[in-house]
Design an enzyme around this catalytic site. Structure first.
Site, PDB file in Angstrom:
ATOM      1  N   GLU A   5     -19.637 -34.217 -27.211  1.00 15.30           N
ATOM      2  CA  GLU A   5     -18.794 -34.202 -26.021  1.00 15.30           C
ATOM      3  C   GLU A   5     -18.243 -35.588 -25.740  1.00 15.30           C
ATOM      4  OE1 GLU A   5     -21.358 -33.046 -22.877  1.00 15.30           O
ATOM      5  OE2 GLU A   5     -21.881 -31.086 -23.743  1.00 15.30           O
TER       6      GLU A   5
ATOM      7  N   LYS B 284     -17.742 -38.667 -23.595  1.00 14.95           N
ATOM      8  CA  LYS B 284     -18.538 -39.257 -22.510  1.00 14.95           C
ATOM      9  C   LYS B 284     -17.580 -39.779 -21.442  1.00 14.95           C
ATOM     10  CE  LYS B 284     -22.310 -42.478 -21.573  1.00 14.95           C
ATOM     11  NZ  LYS B 284     -21.673 -43.095 -20.392  1.00 14.95           N
TER      12      LYS B 284
ATOM     13  N   LYS C 274     -25.739 -34.182 -28.442  1.00 17.77           N
ATOM     14  CA  LYS C 274     -26.896 -33.470 -27.895  1.00 17.77           C
ATOM     15  C   LYS C 274     -27.366 -32.396 -28.877  1.00 17.77           C
ATOM     16  CE  LYS C 274     -25.127 -33.620 -23.112  1.00 17.77           C
ATOM     17  NZ  LYS C 274     -24.659 -32.750 -22.003  1.00 17.77           N
TER      18      LYS C 274
ATOM     19  N   CYS D  99      -1.120 -74.503  -1.309  1.00 14.36           N
ATOM     20  CA  CYS D  99      -0.320 -73.375  -1.783  1.00 14.36           C
ATOM     21  C   CYS D  99       0.707 -73.855  -2.809  1.00 14.36           C
ATOM     22  CB  CYS D  99       0.390 -72.707  -0.607  1.00 14.36           C
ATOM     23  SG  CYS D  99       1.516 -71.375  -1.082  1.00 14.36           S
TER      24      CYS D  99
END
Length: 610
Positions: free
Chosen positions: A138, A140, A319, A437
């Site tokens: 599958e 992930k 799995k 800045c």
């Protein structure tokens, strides 16, 4: 992360070792143990810090690959040390209501090579009674793990993984993501599942991620850097309207406790069919492979890896399909022995960091951007990568002249993934962020725990340019012809000190700008005039209220009738409640600025709302 090597002093000379071995061995062992403990504590603190950024703030500073390496190093150091304090779960939050899991939510063992997959296969084959073993492969999903309880077809609760034994209650948030109820009364399955813990993942597709970031940019917010961080942060939000508007998806890939136990699926394939029959989201990209050799398994993983494109994924989960074999294999302290996450190191390239430039946004916030030698990743040439803030530069110890790793976060956004410290030359000095800045030379402020640099000068030229660009953007008033170059000319010339100044310009004034002829001036003037007829929600977007994108602007437009209503405290208080308390507070603070109120008041005089 510094990894200590074995002490070099023990190999100075053989004679010294022989003479002092008996005297020093106990001190050396104690010193090494202390060093390991110190490293473990530092690693735990480092991981906890990144967990906070990732799960609470949805603003990670490091890549998933770097995070995995930290966890792997911690596991290596903790091996053999008793007891281990490593958490099972990937979310250490103990805030709010906690929900206990019927079965622990374990992690997955990880593999980064074919050899590790082969070792996994051999361990499974040794226990299996038959030569052929069926595996489920599958994608992930790269999201946040959840556990959802269904009882007789009704959605009951949802929780995060938490510490593995219990997690934070996110029932309302998952309910806002999608409907999960199904017709249990018409289920003819025997034995029938009455109650089940569904294990899954909440994630954000690449398309939804792009749409969400477009909305954030329109709202003046920093774009998210990774889909997974959005998912992790979104399931903790209290404002369910915001959760529903995030475009999240949910997928189920496993289960926990099942009642009655006799109804538990016998295979992962059976479970997928059970989900599909009830209209519950399953992993559509799953493959089932019966095989008797590891080579075939690795080849199948490589084929499936090539499909990792439409969804945010970070590997393939392997799995054992048979639940009976799963039970024989059992589980370890933190992960099942019948599953493995095959992960892939992200494509990356070396580049020399040439500069860090600071961009001033329309709200005054400065964003650092790394500029480096061009590299090619995923077919695109990359020269720049956004950094989060000054704190990230300090934590990574980034220096001009460093050789760095560059990769794409979630295969989308370029980022600095690390520094090759062994290539740092003596001439490379620590970086010092600016104190004034770069646009208006006013002194900068440091805001928040991340040392965010902010220019408080509302008249700062770069801020005015960015406000003008936002004002005329596609999501705002869509004034075509005012791009970055034109906006800079208008502001630098002094013709525009605020976006509303556009409505007082004449054709002749446009023609005074460098490179603008009569036809261009007429076209610009026509675009400005056309924008007077924009809808109220577009005007609200154009004003750049903090945290208010397209969705929030439409909500406010339903509450207000005119632009002037934004200046009415009584009407505003009631209307802002639709945004949620945090955003409403930001907007209220923004509208309290005299410059903002003056701009809205002047704009209200030129708008043509129907």
């Amino acid at each position: 992360m510094e990894i200590f090597a074995n002490s070099n002093f023990r190999s100075v000379t053989a004679l010294i070792v022989l003479v002092f071995a008996a005297l020093s061995s106990s001190r050396i062992l104690a010193s090494e143990a202390q060093t390991s403990l110190e490293q473990i504590e530092r690693l735990r603190a480092e991981i906890e810090y990144h967990d906070t950024l990732y799960f609470r703030d949805a603003a990670p500073e490091i890549t998933d690959y770097e995070y995995d390496l930290l966890k792997l190093e911690l596991q290596r150091l903790e091996a053999g040390m008793t007891p281990s304090k490593s958490a099972i779960g990937d979310d250490r939050s103990t805030r709010g209501d906690q929900v206990a899991h019927g079965r622990p939510m374990l992690s997955l063992s990880k593999a980064y090579s074919d050899d590790e997959v082969t070792t996994f296969f051999d361990q499974v084959a040794e226990v299996a009674s038959e030569g052929v073993v069926t595996f489920s492969l599958e994608l992930k999903f790269d999201g946040v793990a959840v556990s959802v309880v269904m009882d007789r077809g009704q959605y009951i609760s949802a929780a995060t993984r938490g510490n593995g034994a219990s997690g934070e209650n996110i029932t309302a948030q998952i309910g806002a993501v999608r409907s999960l109820n199904y017709e249990w009364g018409f289920d003819s399955t025997r034995p029938r599942i009455e109650r089940i813990e569904l294990r899954g993942e909440v994630y954000l597709s690449h398309q939804a991620f792009d749409v969400l970031n477009e909305d954030r940019i329109a709202a003046g917010d920093e774009p998210f850097r990774h889909p997974r961080s959005v998912a992790a942060g979104s399931v903790k939000l209290e404002n369910l309207t915001t959760v529903a508007g995030r475009g999240l998806s949910l997928v189920f890939h496993g289960w926990g406790e099942v009642h009655p136990a006799t109804a538990e699926p016998e295979t992962i394939m059976d479970f997928r069919r059970w989900l599909e029959a009830r209209g519950l989201p399953s992993v559509a990209q799953a493959r089932f492979l019966p095989t008797e050799n590891a080579t075939e398994l690795n080849e199948a993983v490589a084929v499936l890896q090539a499909t990792l494109s439409d969804y945010p994924t970070d590997g393939i989960v392997i799995k054992v399909d048979s639940v009976a074999l799963q039970r024989e294999l059992g589980v370890g302290p933190t992960a099942p022995r019948w599953a493995l996450a095959r992960k892939f190191a992200p494509p990356r390239a070396e580049a020399v960091l040439r500069d860090i430039v600071w961009q001033v946004g329309r709200t005054g916030t400065l964003t650092p951007v790394a500029e480096f030698d061009p590299v090619v990743l995923g077919g695109a040439t990359i020269r720049r990568a956004s950094l989060s803030n000054a704190r990230e530069i300090e934590r990574r110890d980034l220096r001009i002249g460093d050789t760095v790793w560059v990769e794409k976060a979630g295969e989308i956004i370029p980022q600095i993934a690390g520094v090759l410290f062994d290539q740092r030359g003596a001439e490379v000095v620590p970086y010092r962020p600016p104190t004034i800045c770069p646009s208006c030379a006013k002194t900068l402020e440091q805001v928040g725990e991340n040392n965010q640099l902010v220019c408080g000068n509302y008249g700062c030229e770069d801020q005015v340019v960015q406000r003008l660009l936002h004002f005329g953007s596609k999501d705002g008033l869509h004034i075509r012809g005012i791009g970055p170059a034109m906006a800079r000319r208008l502001v630098s010339s002094g013709l525009v000190r605020g976006p509303d100044d556009l409505y007082g310009l004449s054709t002749e004034q446009f023609e005074e700008l460098p490179g603008v002829g009569h036809k261009t001036a007429l076209r610009l003037l026509n675009e400005v005039e056309r924008s007077r007829d924009a809808s109220l929600d577009r005007w609200i977007i154009a004003f750049g209220l903090p945290g208010v994108g397209k969705t929030g602007a439409k909500q406010l437009a339903d509450e207000f009738k005119t632009l002037s209503d934004l200046l009415d405290a009584a009407q505003r208080q009631e209307a802002l409640s639709v945004l949620g308390p945090a955003t409403a507070e930001q907007v209220e603070a923004h509208l309290s600025r005299p410059e903002v109120r003056a701009m809205i008041a002047r704009s209200a005089e030129v708008v043509h709302l129907r």
